[in-house]
Design an enzyme around this catalytic site. Structure first.
Site, PDB file in Angstrom:
ATOM      1  N   HIS A 215      -2.612   7.249  -4.617  1.00  0.00           N
ATOM      2  CA  HIS A 215      -2.722   6.083  -3.739  1.00  0.00           C
ATOM      3  C   HIS A 215      -2.799   4.838  -4.610  1.00  0.00           C
ATOM      4  O   HIS A 215      -3.410   4.840  -5.684  1.00  0.00           O
ATOM      5  CB  HIS A 215      -3.987   6.186  -2.878  1.00  0.00           C
ATOM      6  CG  HIS A 215      -4.436   4.870  -2.310  1.00  0.00           C
ATOM      7  ND1 HIS A 215      -5.501   4.157  -2.820  1.00  0.00           N
ATOM      8  CD2 HIS A 215      -3.951   4.126  -1.283  1.00  0.00           C
ATOM      9  CE1 HIS A 215      -5.660   3.042  -2.136  1.00  0.00           C
ATOM     10  NE2 HIS A 215      -4.732   3.003  -1.198  1.00  0.00           N
TER      11      HIS A 215
ATOM     12  N   HIS B  12     -20.952  11.776   3.492  1.00  0.00           N
ATOM     13  CA  HIS B  12     -21.322  12.921   4.321  1.00  0.00           C
ATOM     14  C   HIS B  12     -20.964  14.243   3.668  1.00  0.00           C
ATOM     15  O   HIS B  12     -21.417  15.300   4.119  1.00  0.00           O
ATOM     16  CB  HIS B  12     -20.666  12.810   5.701  1.00  0.00           C
ATOM     17  CG  HIS B  12     -19.168  12.847   5.673  1.00  0.00           C
ATOM     18  ND1 HIS B  12     -18.409  11.794   5.237  1.00  0.00           N
ATOM     19  CD2 HIS B  12     -18.294  13.819   6.040  1.00  0.00           C
ATOM     20  CE1 HIS B  12     -17.118  12.099   5.341  1.00  0.00           C
ATOM     21  NE2 HIS B  12     -17.025  13.336   5.814  1.00  0.00           N
TER      22      HIS B  12
ATOM     23  N   HIS C 280       1.937  12.142  -0.834  1.00  0.00           N
ATOM     24  CA  HIS C 280       1.439  13.504  -0.644  1.00  0.00           C
ATOM     25  C   HIS C 280       2.527  14.467  -1.117  1.00  0.00           C
ATOM     26  O   HIS C 280       3.550  14.636  -0.450  1.00  0.00           O
ATOM     27  CB  HIS C 280       1.124  13.766   0.830  1.00  0.00           C
ATOM     28  CG  HIS C 280      -0.037  12.981   1.360  1.00  0.00           C
ATOM     29  ND1 HIS C 280      -1.335  13.221   0.961  1.00  0.00           N
ATOM     30  CD2 HIS C 280      -0.090  11.956   2.243  1.00  0.00           C
ATOM     31  CE1 HIS C 280      -2.139  12.382   1.594  1.00  0.00           C
ATOM     32  NE2 HIS C 280      -1.418  11.604   2.370  1.00  0.00           N
TER      33      HIS C 280
ATOM     34  N   SER D 104       0.843  -1.184   0.000  1.00  0.00           N
ATOM     35  CA  SER D 104       0.000   0.000   0.000  1.00  0.00           C
ATOM     36  C   SER D 104       0.878   1.232   0.000  1.00  0.00           C
ATOM     37  O   SER D 104       1.882   1.280   0.724  1.00  0.00           O
ATOM     38  CB  SER D 104      -0.904   0.004   1.233  1.00  0.00           C
ATOM     39  OG  SER D 104      -1.764   1.135   1.235  1.00  0.00           O
TER      40      SER D 104
ATOM     41  N   ASN E  56      -2.827   0.280  -4.054  1.00  0.00           N
ATOM     42  CA  ASN E  56      -2.817  -0.840  -3.131  1.00  0.00           C
ATOM     43  C   ASN E  56      -3.064  -2.110  -3.919  1.00  0.00           C
ATOM     44  O   ASN E  56      -3.960  -2.148  -4.766  1.00  0.00           O
ATOM     45  CB  ASN E  56      -3.899  -0.643  -2.053  1.00  0.00           C
ATOM     46  CG  ASN E  56      -4.062  -1.857  -1.165  1.00  0.00           C
ATOM     47  OD1 ASN E  56      -4.848  -2.755  -1.454  1.00  0.00           O
ATOM     48  ND2 ASN E  56      -3.318  -1.875  -0.081  1.00  0.00           N
ATOM     49  N   VAL E  57      -2.269  -3.127  -3.669  1.00  0.00           N
ATOM     50  CA  VAL E  57      -2.523  -4.459  -4.223  1.00  0.00           C
ATOM     51  C   VAL E  57      -2.320  -5.466  -3.100  1.00  0.00           C
ATOM     52  O   VAL E  57      -1.365  -5.373  -2.336  1.00  0.00           O
ATOM     53  CB  VAL E  57      -1.625  -4.784  -5.439  1.00  0.00           C
ATOM     54  CG1 VAL E  57      -2.179  -4.139  -6.704  1.00  0.00           C
ATOM     55  CG2 VAL E  57      -0.184  -4.322  -5.224  1.00  0.00           C
ATOM     56  N   ARG E  58      -3.220  -6.427  -3.000  1.00  0.00           N
ATOM     57  CA  ARG E  58      -3.227  -7.301  -1.833  1.00  0.00           C
ATOM     58  C   ARG E  58      -3.795  -8.677  -2.171  1.00  0.00           C
ATOM     59  O   ARG E  58      -4.505  -8.851  -3.170  1.00  0.00           O
ATOM     60  CB  ARG E  58      -4.040  -6.666  -0.713  1.00  0.00           C
ATOM     61  CG  ARG E  58      -5.482  -6.351  -1.116  1.00  0.00           C
ATOM     62  CD  ARG E  58      -6.206  -5.525  -0.079  1.00  0.00           C
ATOM     63  NE  ARG E  58      -7.575  -5.248  -0.473  1.00  0.00           N
ATOM     64  CZ  ARG E  58      -7.960  -4.190  -1.192  1.00  0.00           C
ATOM     65  NH1 ARG E  58      -7.068  -3.306  -1.593  1.00  0.00           N
ATOM     66  NH2 ARG E  58      -9.228  -4.014  -1.510  1.00  0.00           N
TER      67      ARG E  58
ATOM     68  N   GLY F  21      -5.357  -5.469  14.868  1.00  0.00           N
ATOM     69  CA  GLY F  21      -4.222  -5.236  15.742  1.00  0.00           C
ATOM     70  C   GLY F  21      -2.933  -4.985  14.997  1.00  0.00           C
ATOM     71  O   GLY F  21      -1.846  -5.275  15.502  1.00  0.00           O
ATOM     72  N   GLY F  22      -3.042  -4.444  13.802  1.00  0.00           N
ATOM     73  CA  GLY F  22      -1.847  -4.146  13.020  1.00  0.00           C
ATOM     74  C   GLY F  22      -1.051  -2.995  13.610  1.00  0.00           C
ATOM     75  O   GLY F  22      -1.447  -2.368  14.600  1.00  0.00           O
TER      76      GLY F  22
END
Length: 307
Positions: free
Chosen positions: A109, A178, A99, A95, A111-113, A261-262
Site C-alpha cells: 500500500h 482489537h 493484492h 492511493s 499513499n501520497v496526498r 461523500g466520495g
C-alpha cells in the site's frame, strides 16, 4: 517557494499514477489497468480510478488519483485538528493497494496526498501526508529489510531523524488494537507535514512516492514464481481479513472518503477480492504461519533485526 501551488502537486501525482501503472503492467504480459474517470458529486473535482484484476501476478490492484473540493472538512479530518472544522478544502492524492495472487508476494500500500483548508478572511492551512507499508503473508527477512532500507533512503536527504520518526508512526498507525498486532511490517507514515515550507515538503512527498516502485518491484520479481498450494492460499485469505478490518475500522483515508461523500467504489477499491474469517483460529506451533505471528506482527528495528 512557501506559497503552495496545487497544480504542481496534481501534475506530479498524475504522472506518478502513470509510471506505477506501466511498471505493474509490465509484470502481467499484456494485461492492462482499466480506467474509470469520475466526478465528485458533493463538490467539485473527481478522479481517475485504475484497477487491474485477475492477473497472473496481481489478483486485484488499484492505483487511484483524485482531486476533490468541498465546503466543509469531514469529522475524520478534524478530529485531531478541531480548529479546522468548518473550512472548505482541496484534497488531492494518489492511493494504491496491490493484492498479489501468490501468497509469497506481500500486499503493498502507498499513499501520497496534499490538503488545503480554506476559510474566508483567514490564511489557508495546508499539509502533506502519506507513506507506504508492506503486508506479507509468508515473509522473507531479506525482503522486509530491503523494504525498510528503501524507506530509509527516501528520507535520508531530509534528516537522519526522519526515517525513525515516520517508521514509528507507521508502526503505531497500522496497528489493530482489537487484535494486538500490526497489520504488517510497516514502512513510513506521515501526516500534517508543513514545517519545512511548501517546496521542501513537496520534495519529501515526491521522494516517498518515487521510492515505492524501488521498494516493491524487486520483491514481486523475486517471489512471484514461488510454488504454493491451497494451504498457503487459505492462510492468505485469512490474513486478508485483517486488512479488511483495519481499512474499515481505523483507516483515516477510508473514513475521510466515506464521510466526505466520495465515490464508494474508488474508496473501497483497497479491499481484497476474497477474504476469510475463521473462528478462534491459531497457527500451529513452529509452522511458517506461526513465524509470521511471532516474528513479524510487532514493531521491530528492521535495519538491525537480530534474528
Amino acid at each position: 517557494m512557501d506559497t503552495p501551488v496545487l497544480e504542481l502537486v496534481e501534475d506530479y501525482l498524475k504522472d506518478l499514477q502513470d509510471r506505477i501503472c506501466v511498471a505493474l503492467e509490465d509484470e502481467e504480459d499484456g494485461l492492462k489497468f482499466a480506467e474509470d474517470a469520475w466526478r465528485y458529486e458533493n463538490g467539485k473535482g473527481g478522479g481517475r480510478t485504475r484497477v487491474l484484476s485477475a492477473g497472473k501476478v496481481i489478483e486485484k490492484g488499484g492505483v487511484n488519483f483524485s482531486h476533490v473540493t468541498g465546503q466543509s472538512l469531514p469529522p475524520s479530518a478534524t478530529a485531531h485538528r478541531p480548529e479546522l472544522a468548518g473550512r472548505g478544502f482541496h484534497a488531492v492524492g494518489l492511493s494504491l493497494v496491490i493484492h498479489p495472487c501468490n501468497p509469497y508476494v506481500p500486499t503493498s500500500h502507498a499513499n501520497v496526498r496534499f490538503f488545503i483548508a480554506e476559510k474566508e478572511n483567514a490564511e489557508p492551512v495546508w499539509w502533506f501526508g502519506g507513506g507506504m507499508d508492506l503486508t506479507p503473508y509468508y515473509p522473507v527477512v531479506e525482503d522486509v529489510i530491503a523494504w525498510h532500507e528503501t524507506s530509509r533512503d527516501a528520507c535520508l536527504a531530509f534528516g537522519e531523524d526522519v526515517y525513525p520518526r515516520y517508521k514509528k508512526w507507521c508502526d503505531d498507525y497500522f496497528y489493530l488494537r482489537h487484535r494486538d498486532e500490526t497489520r504488517g511490517v510497516g514502512g513510513l507514515f506521515f501526516d500534517d507535514l508543513n514545517e519545512w515550507g511548501f517546496e521542501q515538503c513537496f520534495e519529501f512527498m515526491r521522494s516517498v512516492g518515487d521510492h515505492y516502485l524501488t521498494a516493491y518491484l524487486p520483491i514481486v520479481k523475486r517471489r512471484k514464481n514461488t510454488p504454493y498450494g491451497e494451504r498457503e492460499r487459505e492462510f492468505q485469505r485469512y490474513r486478508r481479513g485483517r486488512y479488511v478490518e483495519f481499512n474499515l475500522v481505523y483507516d483515516r483515508g477510508t473514513l475521510f472518503g466515506l464521510q466526505s461523500g466520495g465515490r464508494t467504489e474508488s474508496i473501497l477499491m483497497s479491499l481484497p477480492p476474497v477474504a476469510n474469517w475463521l473462528y478462534n483460529w491459531h497457527p500451529e506451533e513452529g509452522s511458517a504461519e506461526d513465524n509470521l505471528y511471532k516474528n513479524f506482527l510487532r514493531p521491530r528495528d528492521w535495519l538491525n533485526p537480530n534474528f
